[in-house]
Design a protein around this motif. Structure first.
Motif, PDB file in Angstrom:
ATOM      1  N   ALA A  13      49.423  42.285  47.155  1.00 51.26           N
ATOM      2  CA  ALA A  13      50.963  41.987  46.605  1.00 51.26           C
ATOM      3  C   ALA A  13      50.945  40.571  46.181  1.00 51.26           C
ATOM      4  N   SER A  14      50.199  39.805  46.834  1.00 51.13           N
ATOM      5  CA  SER A  14      49.997  38.281  46.212  1.00 51.13           C
ATOM      6  C   SER A  14      49.282  38.232  44.839  1.00 51.13           C
ATOM      7  N   LEU A  15      48.292  39.275  44.873  1.00 52.04           N
ATOM      8  CA  LEU A  15      47.783  39.144  43.525  1.00 52.04           C
ATOM      9  C   LEU A  15      48.397  39.617  42.472  1.00 52.04           C
ATOM     10  N   ALA A  16      49.314  40.627  42.753  1.00 47.35           N
ATOM     11  CA  ALA A  16      50.115  41.149  41.741  1.00 47.35           C
ATOM     12  C   ALA A  16      51.161  40.223  41.279  1.00 47.35           C
ATOM     13  N   GLU A  17      51.753  39.393  42.214  1.00 56.66           N
ATOM     14  CA  GLU A  17      52.679  38.451  41.830  1.00 56.66           C
ATOM     15  C   GLU A  17      51.967  37.301  41.033  1.00 56.66           C
ATOM     16  N   LEU A  18      50.602  37.007  41.522  1.00 53.65           N
ATOM     17  CA  LEU A  18      49.944  36.038  40.673  1.00 53.65           C
ATOM     18  C   LEU A  18      49.738  36.386  39.193  1.00 53.65           C
ATOM     19  N   ARG A  19      49.272  37.669  39.059  1.00 62.28           N
ATOM     20  CA  ARG A  19      49.405  38.301  37.694  1.00 62.28           C
ATOM     21  C   ARG A  19      50.595  38.146  36.896  1.00 62.28           C
ATOM     22  N   ARG A  20      51.680  38.440  37.721  1.00 63.85           N
ATOM     23  CA  ARG A  20      53.147  38.289  36.985  1.00 63.85           C
ATOM     24  C   ARG A  20      53.246  37.084  36.294  1.00 63.85           C
ATOM     25  N   ILE A  21      53.196  36.071  37.408  1.00 66.15           N
ATOM     26  CA  ILE A  21      53.185  34.565  37.021  1.00 66.15           C
ATOM     27  C   ILE A  21      52.310  33.905  36.136  1.00 66.15           C
ATOM     28  N   SER A  22      51.127  34.370  36.246  1.00 67.13           N
ATOM     29  CA  SER A  22      50.116  33.474  35.342  1.00 67.13           C
ATOM     30  C   SER A  22      48.930  34.539  35.226  1.00 67.13           C
ATOM     31  N   PRO A  23      48.737  35.218  34.302  1.00 68.87           N
ATOM     32  CA  PRO A  23      47.659  36.077  34.070  1.00 68.87           C
ATOM     33  C   PRO A  23      46.248  35.076  33.873  1.00 68.87           C
ATOM     34  N   ALA A  24      46.443  34.168  33.567  1.00 68.51           N
ATOM     35  CA  ALA A  24      45.088  33.176  33.365  1.00 68.51           C
ATOM     36  C   ALA A  24      44.545  32.781  34.896  1.00 68.51           C
ATOM     37  N   TYR A  25      45.584  32.475  35.450  1.00 70.16           N
ATOM     38  CA  TYR A  25      45.393  32.187  37.132  1.00 70.16           C
ATOM     39  C   TYR A  25      44.846  33.325  37.651  1.00 70.16           C
ATOM     40  N   ALA A  26      45.339  34.391  37.436  1.00 74.29           N
ATOM     41  CA  ALA A  26      44.850  35.603  38.359  1.00 74.29           C
ATOM     42  C   ALA A  26      43.163  35.775  37.728  1.00 74.29           C
ATOM     43  N   LYS A  27      43.094  35.827  36.634  1.00 75.99           N
ATOM     44  CA  LYS A  27      41.654  35.923  35.962  1.00 75.99           C
ATOM     45  C   LYS A  27      40.763  34.996  36.690  1.00 75.99           C
ATOM     46  N   ARG A  28      41.179  33.803  36.739  1.00 71.08           N
ATOM     47  CA  ARG A  28      40.404  32.651  37.180  1.00 71.08           C
ATOM     48  C   ARG A  28      40.115  32.864  38.716  1.00 71.08           C
ATOM     49  N   TRP A  29      41.264  33.803  39.461  1.00 76.32           N
ATOM     50  CA  TRP A  29      40.886  34.269  40.746  1.00 76.32           C
ATOM     51  C   TRP A  29      39.722  34.965  40.892  1.00 76.32           C
ATOM     52  N   GLU A  30      39.921  36.119  39.972  1.00 70.78           N
ATOM     53  CA  GLU A  30      38.738  37.200  39.906  1.00 70.78           C
ATOM     54  C   GLU A  30      37.565  36.569  39.900  1.00 70.78           C
ATOM     55  N   GLN A  31      37.401  35.544  38.903  1.00 70.86           N
ATOM     56  CA  GLN A  31      36.301  34.928  38.904  1.00 70.86           C
ATOM     57  C   GLN A  31      35.387  34.184  40.236  1.00 70.86           C
ATOM     58  N   GLU A  32      36.684  33.566  40.757  1.00 70.30           N
ATOM     59  CA  GLU A  32      36.265  32.568  41.912  1.00 70.30           C
ATOM     60  C   GLU A  32      36.004  33.426  43.137  1.00 70.30           C
ATOM     61  N   GLN A  33      36.571  34.680  43.024  1.00 71.56           N
ATOM     62  CA  GLN A  33      36.351  35.745  44.251  1.00 71.56           C
ATOM     63  C   GLN A  33      34.918  36.022  44.187  1.00 71.56           C
ATOM     64  N   GLN A  34      34.546  36.246  43.299  1.00 74.57           N
ATOM     65  CA  GLN A  34      32.850  36.774  43.086  1.00 74.57           C
ATOM     66  C   GLN A  34      32.081  35.783  43.388  1.00 74.57           C
ATOM     67  N   ILE A  35      32.430  34.528  43.185  1.00 76.86           N
ATOM     68  CA  ILE A  35      31.430  33.438  43.676  1.00 76.86           C
ATOM     69  C   ILE A  35      31.815  33.406  45.345  1.00 76.86           C
ATOM     70  N   LEU A  36      32.877  33.426  45.772  1.00 72.40           N
ATOM     71  CA  LEU A  36      33.175  33.116  47.269  1.00 72.40           C
ATOM     72  C   LEU A  36      32.486  34.478  47.975  1.00 72.40           C
ATOM     73  N   LYS A  37      32.760  35.758  47.324  1.00 73.42           N
ATOM     74  CA  LYS A  37      31.694  36.686  48.081  1.00 73.42           C
ATOM     75  C   LYS A  37      30.197  36.333  48.232  1.00 73.42           C
ATOM     76  N   GLY A  38      29.697  35.706  47.076  1.00 79.03           N
ATOM     77  CA  GLY A  38      28.294  35.470  47.708  1.00 79.03           C
ATOM     78  C   GLY A  38      28.080  34.325  48.349  1.00 79.03           C
ATOM     79  N   LYS A  39      28.823  33.277  48.432  1.00 81.97           N
ATOM     80  CA  LYS A  39      28.812  32.463  49.442  1.00 81.97           C
ATOM     81  C   LYS A  39      29.002  33.044  50.965  1.00 81.97           C
ATOM     82  N   LEU A  40      29.889  33.738  51.016  1.00 78.78           N
ATOM     83  CA  LEU A  40      30.113  34.398  52.476  1.00 78.78           C
ATOM     84  C   LEU A  40      29.197  35.096  52.850  1.00 78.78           C
ATOM     85  N   LYS A  41      28.488  35.772  51.989  1.00 80.69           N
ATOM     86  CA  LYS A  41      27.538  36.802  52.436  1.00 80.69           C
ATOM     87  C   LYS A  41      26.251  36.016  52.948  1.00 80.69           C
ATOM     88  N   LYS A  42      26.101  34.556  52.469  1.00 80.65           N
ATOM     89  CA  LYS A  42      24.769  33.863  53.125  1.00 80.65           C
ATOM     90  C   LYS A  42      24.880  33.546  54.465  1.00 80.65           C
TER      91      LYS A  42
END
Length: 186
Positions: free
Chosen positions: A157-186
């Protein structure tokens, strides 16, 4: 290269602390002529600036210094919040400290509450939504069962709201999420 970045960061840190100190000095020297609202405004802005300086410089130091700087940032933000209780910006700043995974005193649930409060004050603020999505992500990584399901729903729900408010920041989140997933697996 890292040394250069740290030197630049230290210069910005000193400048911010100096500017906040000058504002406080002005306030103490000339405050008799100021209305209480103006004094409070100057004070919260000075404290918030000092908190932001502590937060930003923490990224350039080792873990012991990181914790010291983040502790100081929280002290400054809490002081600022006393002077400006409904300030969404201060609430977001506090949440950023508390959702730092390297911070010994991280508190993701408190960060979530602060961000929900900030968003309640300023619903269309993309940064608050971005940080809330990030906090839900951290929380859901350790959650199980119905807690995980609830956090997944809140994050969606929060991500949907972020996409509504700022598609650019939603895209930025998707990129950061991939980086964080890699860090958290270590």
């Amino acid at each position: 290269r890292d040394r250069e970045k740290r030197d630049v960061a230290n210069g910005h840190y000193r400048s911010a602390i100096e500017a906040a100190t000058q504002a406080k000095n002005l306030l103490s020297e000339q405050s008799k002529g100021f209305r209480e609202e103006l004094r409070d405004d100057i004070e919260w802005r000075s404290l918030n600036a000092e908190g932001v300086a502590e937060l930003r410089i923490s990224y350039f130091h080792d873990p012991a210094d990181l914790n010291r700087h983040l502790d100081q940032a929280l002290v400054k933000f809490r002081g600022a919040l006393k002077k400006s209780p409904g300030n969404f910006n201060i609430l977001e700043n506090m949440a950023v400290v508390l959702n730092n995974l390297d911070y010994a005193k991280k508190d993701l649930y408190e960060a979530m509450k602060l961000l929900e409060r900030a968003i309640g004050i300023k619903p269309n603020d993309y940064y608050g939504h971005y940080q809330l999505v990030k906090t839900f992500f951290f929380l859901q990584e350790k959650a199980t069962g119905s807690d995980k399901q609830l956090l997944d729903e809140k994050m969606a729900a929060s991500l949907a709201e972020l996409r509504r408010i700022s598609p650019a920041y939603a895209k930025r989140w998707e990129q950061e999420q991939q980086i964080l997933k890699g860090k958290l697996k270590k």
